[in-house]
Design an enzyme around this catalytic site. Structure first.
Site, short mmCIF file in Angstrom:
data_model
loop_
_atom_site.label_atom_id
_atom_site.label_comp_id
_atom_site.label_asym_id
_atom_site.label_seq_id
_atom_site.Cartn_x
_atom_site.Cartn_y
_atom_site.Cartn_z
CG ASP A 266 33.65 28.03 47.96
OD1 ASP A 266 34.63 28.09 48.51
OD2 ASP A 266 33.56 28.33 46.48
CG ASP B 9 39.98 34.91 46.21
OD1 ASP B 9 40.33 33.75 46.05
OD2 ASP B 9 39.40 35.20 46.81
#
Length: 259
Positions: free
Chosen positions: A11, A130
């Protein structure tokens, strides 16, 4: 049986490797290019790179970081964050990525999935999901809801229905991230992973919650995932990719051993 893939996740925020818990409280922990090389040397099967604020900031992905990663490693890697058009996808692939991951943009404009699959092939198009556990409602009969913009915007869209639609539109793979489990290191969300894995015929990568090697065994067997994303457990040095693979192999799971 096909080998199970172990895939470190990077990330990236403002060009730096970052990690949070349940999509909150992110802290910077290193250089993504150095970490990509580190995981390549350890024998990771693939790599996932997410520019986690590109969509919420309404900007394009940091393509130069993608180029630097591609020049450093020699294994497949997928890139996501801020990809809104086929042109964006092309730029990422031209920079050296093997796959593109669409998430927020696909929820807002599902046509990007089919356009990308037509242009580059389904094998290049990964659907990032997500997902938040919300309980069964008329809008979310599966009990799970899609969230976009890095966990900031709930969409009232049922995760199971969306996974099926994305496959029909041409997605070649799903990277399934549980917001509830993300960064907790307490185990993957097995119910969610199994539900999605059983509903689609394309590979599912489980993401969110890995803390010990047994968690990967659980999600690859009980959760029926095809691959497992890892981050905290290796970013912080608790385990190496090699140690994880040795454990999985010892539990009878097929993995690629590179040493």
């Amino acid at each position: 049986m096909l080998s199970k893939r172990i895939i470190p996740c990077l990330d990236v925020r403002d060009g730096k490797l970052t990690k949070g818990i349940k999509f909150k409280g992110n802290i910077d922990i290193g250089d993504p290019v150095e970490m990509a090389a580190f995981y390549y040397e350890q024998g990771a099967d693939e790599l996932v790179f997410y520019d986690i604020t590109a969509s919420s900031d309404a900007r394009g992905i940091m393509i130069e970081v993608v180029r630097r990663v591609a020049a450093t490693i020699f294994m497949p890697f997928s890139v996501g964050g801020g990809l809104r058009t086929v042109g964006d996808m092309y730029a990422v692939l031209a920079a050296g990525a093997e796959k593109v991951s669409v998430n927020s943009s696909a929820v807002q404009d599902p046509q990007i999935i089919s356009e990308g699959a037509k242009q580059f092939g389904s094998q290049c198009v990964v659907l990032g999901m997500d997902v938040l556990k919300v309980g069964v409602t008329p809008a979310t009969p599966s009990g799970y809801e899609m969230v976009i913009h890095g966990g900031r915007k709930r969409m009232g869209l049922d995760a199971l229905a969306w996974a099926r639609e994305a496959q029909e539109r041409g997605a070649g793979e799903i990277c399934l991230n549980s917001i509830d489990a993300d960064g907790t290191q307490t185990g993957y969300e097995l119910t969610l992973t199994r539900m999605i894995s059983q509903a689609v015929s394309i590979p599912v990568i489980a993401s969110g919650g890995a803390g010990v090697p047994q968690h990967l065994v659980d999600v690859l067997t009980v959760g029926q995932a095809d691959a497992a994303l890892i981050a905290s457990m290796t970013h912080y040095g608790h385990y190496t990719v090699a140690q994880i693979k040795q454990y999985l192999s010892g539990q009878g799971l097929p993995v690629r051993l590179y040493w």
